[in-house]
Design an enzyme around this catalytic site. Structure first.
Site, PDB file in Angstrom:
ATOM      1  N   GLU A 436      34.404  17.848  -1.306  1.00  0.00           N
ATOM      2  CA  GLU A 436      34.391  17.882   0.145  1.00  0.00           C
ATOM      3  C   GLU A 436      35.139  19.006   1.108  1.00  0.00           C
ATOM      4  O   GLU A 436      34.786  19.012   2.078  1.00  0.00           O
ATOM      5  CB  GLU A 436      34.679  16.238   0.662  1.00  0.00           C
ATOM      6  CG  GLU A 436      33.706  15.271  -0.207  1.00  0.00           C
ATOM      7  CD  GLU A 436      32.362  15.557  -0.121  1.00  0.00           C
ATOM      8  OE1 GLU A 436      31.890  16.261   0.873  1.00  0.00           O
ATOM      9  OE2 GLU A 436      31.511  14.977  -0.980  1.00  0.00           O
ATOM     10  N   HIS A 439      33.068  21.921   1.586  1.00  0.00           N
ATOM     11  CA  HIS A 439      32.035  21.697   2.667  1.00  0.00           C
ATOM     12  C   HIS A 439      32.905  21.756   4.071  1.00  0.00           C
ATOM     13  O   HIS A 439      32.547  22.309   4.936  1.00  0.00           O
ATOM     14  CB  HIS A 439      31.547  20.219   2.684  1.00  0.00           C
ATOM     15  CG  HIS A 439      30.306  19.880   1.602  1.00  0.00           C
ATOM     16  ND1 HIS A 439      29.625  20.977   1.504  1.00  0.00           N
ATOM     17  CD2 HIS A 439      30.317  19.196   0.697  1.00  0.00           C
ATOM     18  CE1 HIS A 439      28.563  20.417   0.609  1.00  0.00           C
ATOM     19  NE2 HIS A 439      29.037  19.370   0.198  1.00  0.00           N
ATOM     20  N   HIS A 442      33.435  25.230   4.995  1.00  0.00           N
ATOM     21  CA  HIS A 442      32.297  25.738   5.224  1.00  0.00           C
ATOM     22  C   HIS A 442      32.083  25.691   6.836  1.00  0.00           C
ATOM     23  O   HIS A 442      31.541  26.374   7.728  1.00  0.00           O
ATOM     24  CB  HIS A 442      31.047  24.973   4.604  1.00  0.00           C
ATOM     25  CG  HIS A 442      29.692  26.101   4.288  1.00  0.00           C
ATOM     26  ND1 HIS A 442      28.599  25.486   3.930  1.00  0.00           N
ATOM     27  CD2 HIS A 442      29.543  27.131   4.998  1.00  0.00           C
ATOM     28  CE1 HIS A 442      27.590  26.450   3.989  1.00  0.00           C
ATOM     29  NE2 HIS A 442      28.060  27.371   4.724  1.00  0.00           N
TER      30      HIS A 442
END
Ligand SMILES: [Zn+2]
Length: 644
Positions: A436, A439, A442
Site C-alpha cells: 500500500e 501505491h 505513486h
C-alpha cells in the site's frame, strides 16, 4: 454538484471556437468543490462509517452517478472535444496535453457520447442503478462482517492460538463488551490467523464457513441477487456501446486490451499452480496423518497444516517472526526505502487534524525540504472500517490550478495490540504495508499538470506495478537487517532466520496462486459470458470452477457474493494483480542486475517513468522507457517458483 453543473454548462455553451484551454483545461479545472467533498465522504464511508453515513451514501450515490453521466453525455460538450480531437495534430500541444485530449475523447466515447438519444437515456439509467447496487453490495458485506463473531470461552477454545492472537482476540471481545472472553471476527486479520493456528478443527470449520458465506448470510442482505442484476446491466451497457461483452468493453481501456490476452496469461500460470497445490495437499495430508488426523484435508484445514508444515520444513512460524516485525519499525522501513530510492523525507505531524484518533500523519518533503504532500496512516481494524487494505487520497497532485500537493492515505486492518503493547505484524502484514505504501508513493511522487492523469489514475492493470514492485524491498537483507529488529531486545533478525525466510518464500505458493487465479478466472468468465442467462451465482461459480479443475480443498480468495473488487473498479479486472506482477518481477530484476537494489540511476528512471508519471503516457510506452523492452512473463514464473 450544482456548482460543477454550472461550470460544465459554461464550457459547453460558450461561442468561442474550441481550444485546449477553453475546453479540456477548463474541464480539468472544473468540479473541484465536488471532488473535495466526495473524497471526504467516501474516505470516511470506507474507514469510519456509521448508519448515518451509510444512509447519506445510499442517498447521494445514484445522483452522483447521474451527474457524471450527464456530463459525459452532454452533446454540446462532446462536439467541442470531438472538434479538438480531429484537429489534434495542428494544435501544438505538449505531449501531456495531447495525451489528456486523447484520453478525454476516449472517455466520452466509452461513456456513450456517440449514441442516439434513446440509448443515452438507457446508459444513464443503467449507471445510476449500478452505482446504487455497488453501494448496497459493499454495505451488506460489512454488515455480515460486523454481525458475525466466534466467542471463545476458556482455554479449551483457545487451543493452539499464539499470544499475539490471544491479545487481539481479547481486545476484540472487550470492544464488544465481552470482557474476559476472546472473539474472532470475519476481518481477514482476525479469522486468517485463527485458521492458521486453532487446534480446534470444529471451530476452524465454523469460522471458515462463516467467512466464505459473507454476502449470503441472511435474506435481508443477500448479495447474489445484486450480482445477477449487476452482471445483466453491465452486459446490456457493453452491448449498447458496441462490445461483445462487458469484459471486452472494460479490457479495451487496459494494457491487456482483450479477454484473450488475459486468458493467455492465466493459462500460463494455472496448470502449474494446480499441480503445485496438489503436491502441497499431499504433504499436508501426510502432516495431518502423522498427528493422528484421520481425515481428508478440508478447506478449513489447509492454513492450519500449512503452518505446521512451514514450521517443520523451515523452522519458521509466525510466533518466531512476529516479534521482529513491529508495526512502527516497518513503517519506518517503508519510509527509509522511499528516502533511499527517491530522496524524500518524512516527519510526523501531531498538529494536523485527523478523522479518527488512530490516524497518524506525516509531512513528506523533498531533499531541499520543500513540501511534497501529506501521508496519512490508518493502520488498525475497527468495526466501522471496511475490511482489506487500500490506498486512497483526499486530494491528488496537479498543477493546473496552482501547485496542488497530494494528501494520501493508507488504510490497513491490522489487529491492534493491547494498551501499552507494541503491535507486531505477520510477514504478510508487513508485505501489505509495503504494498500500500507503494501505491502511496505513486500518489505522492506524481508530477503532472492535469488532475485526471495524476498519481494512480492509470490503467487498472498497470496500477499494481508501483505497489507490488515496492514489496520487493521489504525482503532485501539490507532492509530486514536494519528494521526487522526484535521488539524487546532490539537485536536484528538472526542471519539464519533471514535465510530461512528467504528459502520459504515459495512455500504454499501453489495454494496462494490457485486461490487468487480462481477468483481472476471466475471474474473474467462472469463478465465475458454470463450475461444472458438468469444468473444463479452459486451454480455459476460451481460450474466454472469445476470446469477449471479447481482443487476441492481450496476456496476462491474472494467468492462472488463478497467479491468487493468486482463491484468496485476491478470488474473483469482482478487479473490485474498478476498482469502487474509480470512487470514488477521483470522490473525489480533491473535493480538486481546492477548489483545494488538501491541503484541511483535505476531509481531515477523508475521515478521519472513510473512513480511520477501518472497516466501521462501509454502504460506500455512508460514501461519500455524504464526497462528498455516490453515485460517478459518468465520473471513471474520464476518468482512464484514455477520454473527454475
Ligand atoms: Zn494494490
Amino acid at each position: 454538484m450544482a456548482a460543477h453543473k454550472k461550470e460544465i454548462a459554461q464550457i459547453a455553451v460558450q461561442t468561442a471556437k474550441p481550444t485546449f484551454a477553453n475546453t479540456i483545461a477548463a474541464l480539468e479545472k472544473s468540479g473541484r468543490l465536488l471532488d473535495r467533498v466526495s473524497r471526504v465522504l467516501f474516505n470516511l464511508a470506507g474507514t469510519d462509517t456509521n448508519e448515518e453515513l451509510q444512509r447519506i451514501e445510499r442517498e447521494v450515490v445514484p445522483p452522483l452517478a447521474a451527474h457524471q453521466t450527464n456530463i459525459m453525455l452532454n452533446a454540446k460538450l462532446f462536439r467541442r472535444v470531438e472538434d479538438l480531437y480531429r484537429r489534434r495534430s495542428r494544435l501544438r500541444l505538449t505531449d501531456e496535453q495531447a495525451r489528456v485530449l486523447e484520453l478525454h475523447h476516449r472517455w466520452f466515447v466509452r461513456a456513450g457520447a456517440k449514441l442516439n438519444r434513446k440509448a443515452k437515456a438507457r446508459v444513464a439509467a443503467i449507471n445510476e442503478r449500478l452505482a446504487l447496487l455497488a453501494t448496497q453490495f459493499a454495505q451488506n458485506v460489512l454488515k455480515d462482517e460486523q454481525s458475525w463473531r466466534l466467542v471463545l470461552d476458556g482455554e479449551r477454545d483457545l487451543a493452539g492460538l499464539p499470544p499475539a492472537l490471544r491479545v487481539s482476540a481479547a481486545r476484540a471481545a472487550a470492544d464488544m463488551g465481552l470482557d474476559g472472553k476472546h472473539a474472532i471476527t470475519l476481518s481477514r486479520s482476525s479469522v486468517e490467523p485463527f485458521l492458521q493456528f486453532s487446534a480446534r478443527r470444529d471451530l476452524r470449520e465454523e469460522a471458515f464457513n462463516a467467512w466464505i458465506k459473507r454476502g449470503e448470510m441472511s435474506d435481508a442482505r443477500d448479495n447474489r441477487g445484486i450480482v445477477a442484476e449487476v452482471v445483466r446491466l453491465r452486459a446490456e451497457l457493453a452491448s449498447l456501446l458496441g462490445y461483445e461483452s462487458y469484459a471486452h468493453y472494460t479490457l479495451d481501456d487496459t494494457m491487456a486490451k482483450t479477454p484473450a490476452a488475459v486468458q493467455d496469461l492465466l493459462a500460463a500460470v494455472w496448470p502449474a499452480a494446480v499441480r503445485r497445490a496438489a503436491e502441497e495437499r499431499e504433504a499436508l495430508a501426510r502432516r495431518a496423518r502423522s498427528e493422528g488426523g484421520n481425515f481428508k484435508i478440508a478447506a478449513w484445514d489447509w492454513r492450519y497444516f500449512a503452518e505446521k508444515e512451514r514450521k517443520a520444513l523451515y523452522d519458521l512460524d509466525d510466533a518466531v517472526t512476529r516479534p521482529y516485525f513491529k508495526l512502527d519499525n516497518i513503517i519506518v522501513a517503508a519510509f527509509d526505502t522511499a528516502t533511499r530510492l527517491f530522496g524524500i523525507g518524512f516527519k510526523e505531524r501531531l498538529d494536523v487534524p485527523r478523522y479518527h484518533p488512530n490516524v497518524r500523519i506525516w509531512e513528506v518533503t523533498d531533499k531541499r525540504g520543500t513540501h511534497v504532500g501529506l501521508f496519512l496512516g490508518d493502520y488498525f481494524a475497527r468495526p466501522s472500517k471496511r475490511s482489506g487494505a487500500w490506498m486512497s487520497s483526499f486530494r491528488s497532485q496537479s498543477k493546473v490550478t496552482g501547485n496542488v500537493r497530494p494528501i494520501i492515505v493508507n488504510v490497513m486492518n491490522f489487529a491492534q495490540s493491547a494498551e501499552g503493547e507494541p503491535t507486531l505484524l505477520s510477514l504478510d502484514d508487513a508485505r501489505t504495508l509495503f504494498h500500500e505504501f507503494g501505491h502511496a508513493l505513486h500518489g505522492l511522487l506524481s508530477n503532472v499538470t492535469y488532475p485526471s492523469i495524476s498519481g494512480t489514475s492509470v490503467a487498472r492493470d498497470f496500477v499494481e506495478l508501483p505497489s507490488q514492485l515496492f514489496e520487493h524491498w521489504l525482503m532485501e537483507p539490507e532492509v530486514l537487517k536494519r528494521f526487522a529488529v526484535h521488539h524487546e531486545t532490539g537485536k536484528p533478525m538472526p542471519q539464519k532466520l533471514l535465510a530461512r525466510i528467504k528459502k520459504a518464500r515459495n512455500f504454499n505458493q501453489g495454494f496462494a496462486t490457485v486461490e487468487y487465479a480462481a477468483s481472476a478466472l471466475v471474474d473474467m468468465e462472469l463478465h465475458a459470458t454470463a450475461a444472458n442467462q438468469d444468473l444463479d451465482v452459486n451454480a455459476f461459480e460451481h460450474t466454472t470452477l469445476k470446469r477449471l479443475g479447481m482443487p476441492s480443498e481450496i476456496v476462491m480468495r474472494h467468492r462472488i457474493p463478497h467479491f468487493l473488487h468486482i463491484m468496485g473498479g476491478y470488474a473483469a479486472g482482478y487479473y490485474s494483480y498478476l498482469w502487474s506482477e509480470v512487470m514488477d518481477a521483470d522490473a525489480f530484476a533491473v535493480f538486481e542486475e546492477t548489483g545494488d537494489v538501491f541503484d541511483r540511476a535505476t531509481a531515477r528512471k523508475l521515478k521519472k517513468h513510473i512513480y511520477a508519471a501518472g497516466n501521462a503516457r501509454d502504460p506500455l510506452e512508460a514501461y519500455v522507457a524504464f526497462r528498455g523492452r516490453p515485460p517478459d512473463v518468465k520473471g513471474l514464473l520464476k518468482k512464484r517458483g514455477f520454473s527454475s
